[in-house]
Motif scaffolding. Sequence first.
Motif, PDB file in Angstrom:
ATOM      1  N   ASP A  18      -2.376   4.314  -6.326  1.00 17.49           N
ATOM      2  CA  ASP A  18      -3.384   3.245  -6.346  1.00 17.49           C
ATOM      3  C   ASP A  18      -2.802   1.944  -5.815  1.00 17.49           C
ATOM      4  N   ARG A  65      -4.467  -2.428  -0.977  1.00 17.55           N
ATOM      5  CA  ARG A  65      -4.913  -2.330  -2.377  1.00 17.55           C
ATOM      6  C   ARG A  65      -3.935  -3.013  -3.318  1.00 17.55           C
ATOM      7  N   ASN A 111     -12.408  -1.924   0.874  1.00 17.36           N
ATOM      8  CA  ASN A 111     -13.522  -2.611   0.231  1.00 17.36           C
ATOM      9  C   ASN A 111     -13.182  -2.920  -1.234  1.00 17.36           C
ATOM     10  N   HIS A 112     -14.153  -3.404  -1.974  1.00 13.25           N
ATOM     11  CA  HIS A 112     -13.892  -3.851  -3.336  1.00 13.25           C
ATOM     12  C   HIS A 112     -13.434  -2.716  -4.243  1.00 13.25           C
ATOM     13  N   SER A 113     -13.777  -1.462  -3.869  1.00 15.25           N
ATOM     14  CA  SER A 113     -13.340  -0.341  -4.708  1.00 15.25           C
ATOM     15  C   SER A 113     -12.092   0.334  -4.131  1.00 15.25           C
ATOM     16  N   GLY A 114     -11.475  -0.307  -3.144  1.00 13.84           N
ATOM     17  CA  GLY A 114     -10.212   0.200  -2.608  1.00 13.84           C
ATOM     18  C   GLY A 114     -10.366   1.235  -1.518  1.00 13.84           C
ATOM     19  N   ARG A 115     -11.594   1.490  -1.110  1.00 12.69           N
ATOM     20  CA  ARG A 115     -11.815   2.510  -0.073  1.00 12.69           C
ATOM     21  C   ARG A 115     -11.552   1.915   1.304  1.00 12.69           C
ATOM     22  N   ARG A 129     -11.908   0.885   5.018  1.00 13.81           N
ATOM     23  CA  ARG A 129     -12.982   0.560   5.943  1.00 13.81           C
ATOM     24  C   ARG A 129     -12.305   0.262   7.275  1.00 13.81           C
ATOM     25  N   ASP A 165     -15.719  11.716  -0.208  1.00 11.03           N
ATOM     26  CA  ASP A 165     -15.842  10.641  -1.184  1.00 11.03           C
ATOM     27  C   ASP A 165     -17.071  10.878  -2.067  1.00 11.03           C
ATOM     28  N   GLY A 182     -19.064   8.894  -3.539  1.00 14.04           N
ATOM     29  CA  GLY A 182     -20.202   8.057  -3.147  1.00 14.04           C
ATOM     30  C   GLY A 182     -20.936   8.637  -1.955  1.00 14.04           C
TER      31      GLY A 182
END
Lengths: 475, 137
Positions: A206, A248, A351-355, A357, B51, B53
């Motif tokens: 993480d 992250r 992004n805000h959830s760490g994915r 982009r 994913d 989502g």
Amino acid sequence: MSELYDFVIIGSGASGSVLAYNLAKAGASCVMLEAGREYSAKTFPRNELLANSSLYWGGGMDATTDASLLFLRGKVLGGGTVVNQALLDRFDDIALDDWRDKSGVEVFNTERMARYYDSVEAHLHLHQISRDEWNRNGQLYVEGFEKCGYRWGELRRGQSNCDVANNDCITCLGGCRRNSKQSMLITFLAKAREAGLKVISEFNVDGIVHGKHLVSVHGKHQGNKQVIQGRRCIVAAGTLGTNGIMLRSGFGRRLPALGTNFFSHPQWMNIALFDERVDAHKGGLQSVKSDEPRFRQAGFKLENVFAGPIAVSMLNPAHGPAHQDYMKEYRQMASIEVCIRDVVPGRIRVNHSGRLRISKPIEGEDLKRGMAGVRVVRELFESVGAYRVITSNFNFSLHQMGGCAIGQSAARSVVNEGFQVHGLENLYIADGSIFPSAPGINPSLTIMANSQRAAELILTECGEQLQREQEVAHG
Amino acid sequence: MAEVHSIYLNRKQLASLERIGDMYIPARGDFPGFSRVGCIEHVDTVLQEIDSGDARLFALLLTLLRFVPAAGMHWLLGALDNHHHYPEPIAGLLRLLNLSLKGVVMSLYYSGMTGAGYSGRNPLEVIDYHVHCEADE
């Protein structure tokens, strides 16, 4: 109290495994964290769907935010070297001179890099693919090149015993069932384990917390939270993985270049249909490459290649009867990939959830290079009698590079000449993310060579530091 | 449709996927239709690695597409195939939808994996795809 390792190595591919081998052999206590699972020749998946879902990030459908570029990257112990074609070429002057100019790092020069290439090659079986190993796909490629007056060359592959007369190496995209392909799993990683490397697979990182005396790596092992600590940490998770972990971890605030200047060698797949049987899926999958100076200058290269039915079915923009008529011709297909040396940089963010982009436009000079290559491919195939040529209307990337460029300035790069992250003395990166530009050549061998150099520098630094500590201790 | 259990798609979403799959690959000549092969029984193998989502969005997409009439769906599939004819960002959306729908359908159909109750020709046999690679004895 949890164990404190000398080195925590995140990632098991071409960089992580070379570093692990050198450090473990020198007596350092090392642990390697790999997000993917561990397989062997006996347990690799036996069909294309299971290979895609088991061995690749995103099931093989990782993409940019606008889905114009698909990323194929390995998520398995051994990393991308388990699923790639082990095409191992040294960089030429064009690539290394550009790196030296952009980074200011003087070692990027064919003569100075030679000993690092020599060092890693000594651990690998390297094989120049000869004419008697070509399938009809390879033969058509060469016939086209010779008819059109372009220079071609034999591919050099890391392999020991493929026996393509009796085996079909298209299965290699799902891991080598013969222990022939020189993946890290059977080369550097195997030797690192013999030297004492501990491996933890199915560990998703993480983030990293960097301290003056140790680095803490936070993540989940098979879904359970865990923290692994080391005096030093090497991030070798592949370009997208490494950039993702660094972002992250919040390092973007202190490293303005992080995630920038992302390159990907975008590819255009071209399928040609013939009246004859080609059987491009049989025998050796890849055998020849372009060796034409004009192509190198123009910024593209061509290799013969093919793919399994799932991938091939996606390449033709058709459905229903038109799709079925196309797939019925599977055994009459040949294929050449256009791979460009891209110059339009992309950007990696989270992004805000760490994915992840990722934006990577295929435009301008890159689009021009791709179309130039596609025009040559059409010329080649038409010269040898193809009745139809289809060019994919989306692009692939098998080589992701950049985002953590090596260089002198902390404003414009992420790691210094010694592969240390600027301002974070216990954190190192040596994988493809440190590339300052796209080389236009398969990157795997150079990632290994850079990592060899990184290991030597780290050991020298550790030795010097240990000596200083001993001098202080003894007054 | 034979009883299919998925942790990602409900019965109506599975039916929607089968309908779309039959448009991509209808029963024709040697080719068994997508729904006939029963490969949809393995849909979780495809969806488990993407994913979470995205998997939820895919399920929602299937729900919405249930209500599009057949003619409209054929037009849509054509637009997805030919996304390069459209301006951005419409082309980008079409690519994403193409990757999702066609990607899942083709991954299942050409996987070589069929439904438990299917005994007809495997699609890989129809295209005469046979590969061999194993260690020497």
